[in-house]
Scaffold this motif. Sequence first.
Motif, mmCIF file in Angstrom:
data_model
loop_
_atom_site.group_PDB
_atom_site.id
_atom_site.type_symbol
_atom_site.label_atom_id
_atom_site.label_comp_id
_atom_site.label_asym_id
_atom_site.label_seq_id
_atom_site.Cartn_x
_atom_site.Cartn_y
_atom_site.Cartn_z
ATOM 1 N N LEU A 1 0.811 -1.209 0.000
ATOM 2 C CA LEU A 1 0.000 0.000 0.000
ATOM 3 C C LEU A 1 0.850 1.267 0.000
ATOM 4 C CD1 LEU A 1 -2.849 -1.078 2.438
ATOM 5 C CD2 LEU A 1 -2.976 -0.819 -0.042
ATOM 6 N N ARG A 2 2.005 1.224 0.656
ATOM 7 C CA ARG A 2 2.876 2.407 0.639
ATOM 8 C C ARG A 2 3.394 2.681 -0.772
ATOM 9 N NH1 ARG A 2 4.717 0.565 5.826
ATOM 10 N NH2 ARG A 2 6.477 -0.552 4.906
ATOM 11 N N ILE A 3 3.815 1.623 -1.447
ATOM 12 C CA ILE A 3 4.297 1.810 -2.814
ATOM 13 C C ILE A 3 3.155 2.238 -3.730
ATOM 14 C CG2 ILE A 3 5.374 0.660 -4.774
ATOM 15 C CD1 ILE A 3 6.776 -1.185 -2.797
ATOM 16 N N ALA A 4 1.960 1.655 -3.515
ATOM 17 C CA ALA A 4 0.808 2.037 -4.333
ATOM 18 C C ALA A 4 0.472 3.508 -4.144
ATOM 19 C CB ALA A 4 -0.390 1.160 -3.979
ATOM 20 N N ARG B 1 -5.971 12.320 -1.981
ATOM 21 C CA ARG B 1 -6.859 11.737 -0.967
ATOM 22 C C ARG B 1 -6.773 10.206 -0.988
ATOM 23 N NH1 ARG B 1 -10.414 15.165 1.444
ATOM 24 N NH2 ARG B 1 -10.694 17.226 0.523
ATOM 25 N N VAL B 2 -6.757 9.642 -2.184
ATOM 26 C CA VAL B 2 -6.649 8.184 -2.289
ATOM 27 C C VAL B 2 -5.302 7.715 -1.735
ATOM 28 C CG1 VAL B 2 -6.540 6.258 -3.909
ATOM 29 C CG2 VAL B 2 -8.247 8.040 -4.223
ATOM 30 N N ALA B 3 -4.220 8.408 -2.066
ATOM 31 C CA ALA B 3 -2.902 8.032 -1.561
ATOM 32 C C ALA B 3 -2.841 8.150 -0.042
ATOM 33 C CB ALA B 3 -1.827 8.912 -2.202
ATOM 34 N N ALA B 4 -3.471 9.195 0.522
ATOM 35 C CA ALA B 4 -3.488 9.345 1.979
ATOM 36 C C ALA B 4 -4.226 8.184 2.642
ATOM 37 C CB ALA B 4 -4.135 10.679 2.355
ATOM 38 N N ALA B 5 -5.328 7.771 2.043
ATOM 39 C CA ALA B 5 -6.065 6.630 2.592
ATOM 40 C C ALA B 5 -5.214 5.365 2.532
ATOM 41 C CB ALA B 5 -7.366 6.433 1.821
ATOM 42 N N MET B 6 -4.441 5.182 1.463
ATOM 43 C CA MET B 6 -3.556 4.021 1.376
ATOM 44 C C MET B 6 -2.492 4.052 2.468
ATOM 45 S SD MET B 6 -2.944 3.567 -2.720
ATOM 46 C CE MET B 6 -4.186 2.803 -3.773
ATOM 47 N N ALA C 1 -11.659 6.126 -8.875
ATOM 48 C CA ALA C 1 -12.912 5.668 -8.264
ATOM 49 C C ALA C 1 -12.831 4.191 -7.900
ATOM 50 C CB ALA C 1 -14.079 5.918 -9.214
ATOM 51 N N SER C 2 -12.221 3.369 -8.768
ATOM 52 C CA SER C 2 -12.091 1.949 -8.445
ATOM 53 C C SER C 2 -11.174 1.745 -7.248
ATOM 54 C CB SER C 2 -11.560 1.181 -9.654
ATOM 55 O OG SER C 2 -10.220 1.521 -9.925
ATOM 56 N N LEU C 3 -10.105 2.546 -7.127
ATOM 57 C CA LEU C 3 -9.220 2.445 -5.971
ATOM 58 C C LEU C 3 -9.944 2.850 -4.695
ATOM 59 C CD1 LEU C 3 -5.841 3.861 -7.364
ATOM 60 C CD2 LEU C 3 -6.520 1.481 -7.027
ATOM 61 N N THR C 4 -10.776 3.874 -4.772
ATOM 62 C CA THR C 4 -11.533 4.296 -3.600
ATOM 63 C C THR C 4 -12.477 3.195 -3.136
ATOM 64 O OG1 THR C 4 -11.428 6.584 -4.389
ATOM 65 C CG2 THR C 4 -13.029 6.092 -2.673
ATOM 66 N N THR C 5 -13.099 2.501 -4.070
ATOM 67 C CA THR C 5 -13.976 1.385 -3.703
ATOM 68 C C THR C 5 -13.191 0.287 -3.007
ATOM 69 O OG1 THR C 5 -15.395 1.871 -5.600
ATOM 70 C CG2 THR C 5 -15.591 -0.314 -4.618
ATOM 71 N N ASP C 6 -11.998 -0.019 -3.503
ATOM 72 C CA ASP C 6 -11.158 -1.029 -2.858
ATOM 73 C C ASP C 6 -10.817 -0.624 -1.430
ATOM 74 O OD1 ASP C 6 -11.168 -2.390 -5.271
ATOM 75 O OD2 ASP C 6 -9.270 -1.503 -5.927
#
Length: 762
Positions: free
Chosen positions: A548-551, A654-659, A707-712
């Motif tokens: 997740l950090r690399i993602a 925002r997605v990266a912060a959630a990861m 959007a697909s990453l947010t769903t994951d």
Amino acid sequence: MGGAFPRPPSPAYRAAARRALRVTIAAGAGFYVLLYGFDLAVGATYALFAAIAMAGLSHLPGSGRQRALLLVCVVPVCWVLITLGTYLSVRTWSAVAGMLVVGFALAFTAVGGPRFAGAATGLQLMYILPSFPPYDPGSLGERLAGATFGLALLTIAESTLLPEPGALSYRERAARAADGAAGCADRLRTAPYRLPEATLRTARALSDGLRSSQVPEAERPAGAGVRQRALAHTGLATRTLIGRLTVLPPPPRGAEREVAAGGGGAAGGAESASAKDPDPLRAVAEAAREAAARLRGRAPDGRAHDGLRQARQALAEAEDGSPAGLRRNAALLEVADAALAMSTAADIAVRGRAADAPAPGRFWYARERAPRLWWRRLSGHVGGRSVFFQNAVRIGLALAAARLIAGIDTLPHGFWVLLATLTLTRTTVRETRTTERKALTGTLVGALVAATLLALVGTDIEVYAVALPPLMLVTFTLGPVKGVGWAQALFTVVVALVFAQLAPATWQLAEFRLLDVLTGSAIGAVFGLLAWPRGAHDELRRSVAVLLRIAAEIVVATTAQIAAGGRRVPVITAPGHRSLQHALVLAESAYAQYQSEPRGPAAPRPARQDWQAALIAGHHTLWGADRLLVPPEPVVVPPLGRDASEAVIRTGDRVAAAMLLASARMDPTGDTTVTPAPLHAPTAFATMAADPPDAPRAYYATVSWLASLTTDLERLAGDTGTDTDDDTDTRAPGEVGAVTGSAAQAEAPADEGRARHAGGVA
């Protein structure tokens, strides 16, 4: 009431009984023919233990014919192992060094797939057996002849005696799924432009049929060769295609007539493609049927593939239109890309290196030779973060220590010490402790029975000869079903009857057996405690945290590059993405082992994590970023406008912060709370919903990916109530591209290339 008739045996008993009958006939025939027919005690011993090692104590996957072919292939390997063991047993130090190297190497071959993993235990025993005194190179010929005779009898028994019907091949599964995808594409060409519920269920069933957990071990495309990689790529691309078709948005209002006329509805309003443009859905259907025909052994001319390529090019060159039209165009491009990947991979799976593969990229493996592909597979798992490497180190060190102790203390029948170490060592301390407690109890009971039998019968060899076959039949029927306690108890009596026929034996033989099993289990427990004692538990958390950090880094870098534009060239993968590929490999292999490790109520459990959602997020990150940044040919991409750039970068951050928050929670070495952190998903979706005016096509493609990453991540952060570590499909309808770590080798421990292919639409 149980009824007037006895209950029929369960399928597990029936399967075990069939295998026990084959093992008993092969091992017994080899033993009796060589011992009593030719007076070859050494050859009889090797014939007996060769059959028991490769069928009674190993799990060779597949039908009888497949197991027979595998046995034919391992015979030369057994010759090498017996020869090495014979010559290295001259000194304790050389025997220990050989045990360390060979034990590690054979255990590490599990990275090659279920067939290698299944044969590893039997091959270990074929090396262990000659690794003890007497040092007698003169008997090498008899040893090799005996082992060959036993394996030959086992091969015949596997192929002719109560053979199981062959399972549906993976190629046929992929062909059926491709036909299903073609049917979906045809249905979507006409109103109401969505799939009926019955068609959706059928499509999802075909897609699930390609999942590793739904495929028999022998049929899984888990190897490192070109055809195996391509077949796995075919399955993943087909699942991607089905997933994209099931959520394909309908054409915008005003474009339905053009869709019916064959234009595909690529863009909305007057700007949409004309009726004379290629119909992408029709091209997808034809290419899918062509791929299915190729997988079934026919040789189509490839015109459907070329037609799909032309339709895809027309989609890419279509003029921009309304936001709804652009979304439809982006979705159709994803469908076309998945179909092209499926068609190309199917061609490589059938024709191998002779296929017309494109330049290096998604199909980088198509021109590589087998040794190089195997080297990439093996080198990808060399390191302390790979559970396959951990297991190989654990087994190698434990066997070397057992051989050292058996050699220094000159334990009688030291072979049993290593046999106990090999068969009783597990991947976690808790599982090893539970297994050894049952094994020691069973061995004690078996030793008492064997001692009593030896004391009562004495040297009456005829009694042992008559009792051995039925006892072997019972042992290999009840042992696999009843568990390790029953198996050890019965096997202790079996070996007592065997050795009583080879040389005069007293009740002390049972005592030696108990002592050796106790020594071997103690060694296994010590190395289970010292070498990664928690198995895959911590490794899974650590590898997912790294993933997740690399993602997160890739999400930030990708959105920045999309916003800035610039020159793009076709490469195997975008710069900086290899680290994510490798992280996916390690996370998937850890997930596979984690699933295979039993966890009782007393076992520590993580805080309700959906591990599969994390793997899906990693795959979506990889294939989505590559799809956005790696074009099929060199191109200069203009930058996004100011509003579109700000929206994409803000959402990506925002997605990266959630990861990163999810990664911190999972890392077992961290000091963060396990309470799920808020994702702020509504804000992210609100940002993506407010489409800037005149946003280009790249904006909509990036928004769809985020959007697909947010769903994951929503699934990963959500409280599911239990650990969803089973092999169920945790994707929302239409989410695609995830490789699940299925039991017994997860969708295979892939290498860096397999991770790249998960989306099928790089």
